[in-house]
Scaffold this motif. Sequence first.
Motif, PDB file in Angstrom:
ATOM      1  N   LYS A  13       0.826  -1.206   0.000  1.00 48.22           N
ATOM      2  CA  LYS A  13       0.000   0.000   0.000  1.00 48.22           C
ATOM      3  C   LYS A  13       0.857   1.252   0.000  1.00 48.22           C
ATOM      4  O   LYS A  13       2.041   1.217   0.341  1.00 48.22           O
ATOM      5  N   LEU A  14       0.217   2.315  -0.376  1.00 49.36           N
ATOM      6  CA  LEU A  14       0.828   3.631  -0.417  1.00 49.36           C
ATOM      7  C   LEU A  14       0.029   4.511   0.518  1.00 49.36           C
ATOM      8  O   LEU A  14      -1.199   4.483   0.483  1.00 49.36           O
ATOM      9  N   GLU A  15       0.703   5.243   1.370  1.00 48.40           N
ATOM     10  CA  GLU A  15       0.026   6.206   2.241  1.00 48.40           C
ATOM     11  C   GLU A  15       0.679   7.561   2.048  1.00 48.40           C
ATOM     12  O   GLU A  15       1.890   7.652   1.861  1.00 48.40           O
ATOM     13  N   ALA A  16      -0.139   8.590   2.067  1.00 41.23           N
ATOM     14  CA  ALA A  16       0.377   9.939   1.894  1.00 41.23           C
ATOM     15  C   ALA A  16      -0.367  10.884   2.814  1.00 41.23           C
ATOM     16  O   ALA A  16      -1.542  10.699   3.104  1.00 41.23           O
ATOM     17  N   GLU A  30      -3.857   3.927  -0.287  1.00 41.46           N
ATOM     18  CA  GLU A  30      -4.230   3.215  -1.513  1.00 41.46           C
ATOM     19  C   GLU A  30      -3.546   1.853  -1.531  1.00 41.46           C
ATOM     20  O   GLU A  30      -2.355   1.756  -1.262  1.00 41.46           O
ATOM     21  N   ARG A  31      -4.286   0.793  -1.859  1.00 41.04           N
ATOM     22  CA  ARG A  31      -3.680  -0.520  -2.089  1.00 41.04           C
ATOM     23  C   ARG A  31      -2.972  -0.462  -3.425  1.00 41.04           C
ATOM     24  O   ARG A  31      -3.453   0.157  -4.366  1.00 41.04           O
ATOM     25  N   ILE A  32      -1.818  -1.110  -3.532  1.00 44.34           N
ATOM     26  CA  ILE A  32      -1.094  -1.122  -4.798  1.00 44.34           C
ATOM     27  C   ILE A  32      -0.814  -2.554  -5.233  1.00 44.34           C
ATOM     28  O   ILE A  32      -0.677  -3.456  -4.413  1.00 44.34           O
ATOM     29  N   LYS A  33      -0.756  -2.716  -6.549  1.00 44.65           N
ATOM     30  CA  LYS A  33      -0.383  -3.996  -7.134  1.00 44.65           C
ATOM     31  C   LYS A  33       1.112  -3.975  -7.388  1.00 44.65           C
ATOM     32  O   LYS A  33       1.746  -2.929  -7.387  1.00 44.65           O
ATOM     33  N   ASN A  34       1.663  -5.132  -7.633  1.00 40.63           N
ATOM     34  CA  ASN A  34       3.098  -5.235  -7.856  1.00 40.63           C
ATOM     35  C   ASN A  34       3.444  -4.952  -9.315  1.00 40.63           C
ATOM     36  O   ASN A  34       3.934  -5.818 -10.026  1.00 40.63           O
ATOM     37  N   SER A  35       3.132  -3.742  -9.776  1.00 37.10           N
ATOM     38  CA  SER A  35       3.505  -3.340 -11.132  1.00 37.10           C
ATOM     39  C   SER A  35       3.920  -1.878 -11.124  1.00 37.10           C
ATOM     40  O   SER A  35       3.361  -1.069 -10.385  1.00 37.10           O
ATOM     41  N   ARG A  36       4.913  -1.539 -11.918  1.00 35.21           N
ATOM     42  CA  ARG A  36       5.390  -0.156 -11.968  1.00 35.21           C
ATOM     43  C   ARG A  36       4.286   0.796 -12.379  1.00 35.21           C
ATOM     44  O   ARG A  36       4.162   1.894 -11.836  1.00 35.21           O
ATOM     45  N   LYS A  37       3.502   0.383 -13.366  1.00 32.83           N
ATOM     46  CA  LYS A  37       2.427   1.244 -13.874  1.00 32.83           C
ATOM     47  C   LYS A  37       1.432   1.571 -12.763  1.00 32.83           C
ATOM     48  O   LYS A  37       1.033   2.726 -12.601  1.00 32.83           O
ATOM     49  N   SER A  41       0.965   5.335 -11.173  1.00 37.88           N
ATOM     50  CA  SER A  41      -0.345   5.980 -11.337  1.00 37.88           C
ATOM     51  C   SER A  41      -0.975   6.307  -9.980  1.00 37.88           C
ATOM     52  O   SER A  41      -1.601   7.353  -9.810  1.00 37.88           O
ATOM     53  N   LYS A  42      -0.778   5.439  -8.977  1.00 39.74           N
ATOM     54  CA  LYS A  42      -1.327   5.710  -7.640  1.00 39.74           C
ATOM     55  C   LYS A  42      -0.589   6.874  -6.968  1.00 39.74           C
ATOM     56  O   LYS A  42      -1.206   7.683  -6.284  1.00 39.74           O
ATOM     57  N   ILE A  43       0.729   6.968  -7.157  1.00 38.41           N
ATOM     58  CA  ILE A  43       1.484   8.094  -6.597  1.00 38.41           C
ATOM     59  C   ILE A  43       0.979   9.396  -7.209  1.00 38.41           C
ATOM     60  O   ILE A  43       0.686  10.358  -6.491  1.00 38.41           O
ATOM     61  N   ILE A  44       0.851   9.441  -8.521  1.00 36.56           N
ATOM     62  CA  ILE A  44       0.386  10.648  -9.217  1.00 36.56           C
ATOM     63  C   ILE A  44      -1.027  11.008  -8.771  1.00 36.56           C
ATOM     64  O   ILE A  44      -1.319  12.161  -8.442  1.00 36.56           O
ATOM     65  N   LYS A  45      -1.930  10.019  -8.733  1.00 37.47           N
ATOM     66  CA  LYS A  45      -3.311  10.256  -8.326  1.00 37.47           C
ATOM     67  C   LYS A  45      -3.380  10.798  -6.897  1.00 37.47           C
ATOM     68  O   LYS A  45      -4.115  11.748  -6.608  1.00 37.47           O
ATOM     69  N   THR A  46      -2.593  10.212  -6.006  1.00 37.73           N
ATOM     70  CA  THR A  46      -2.597  10.625  -4.608  1.00 37.73           C
ATOM     71  C   THR A  46      -2.098  12.055  -4.448  1.00 37.73           C
ATOM     72  O   THR A  46      -2.693  12.860  -3.728  1.00 37.73           O
TER      73      THR A  46
END
Length: 70
Positions: A13-16, A30-37, A41-46
Motif C-alpha cells: 500500500k501507499l500512504e500519503a 491506496e492498495r497497490i499492485k506489484n507493477s510499476r504502472k 499511477s497511484k502516486i500521481i493520483k494521490t
Amino acid sequence: MKGAIGVDLGGSKLEAGLLVNGKLKEIVSERIKNSRKDVLSKIIKTIHTLSENHDLTQAGIGVPGIIREG
C-alpha cells in the motif's frame, strides 16, 4: 494555502499525508499492485488529490529497500 506532501510507499500500500502550516490535514491510503504502472499511477493520483487547493512547497517519498533501474 501552502502545503507539503509526504508519501510512504510500502510493499502492498501507499500512504500519503498533507501538511498545511505544519499540521496534518489529510491522509490518503491506496492498495497497490506489484507493477510499476500501478505504483506510478497511484502516486500521481494521490499527489493530485492531496494538492487540490494547496500550493505545494515540499514533497518527499519514502521507499523500502534499494531502488534498481530496469
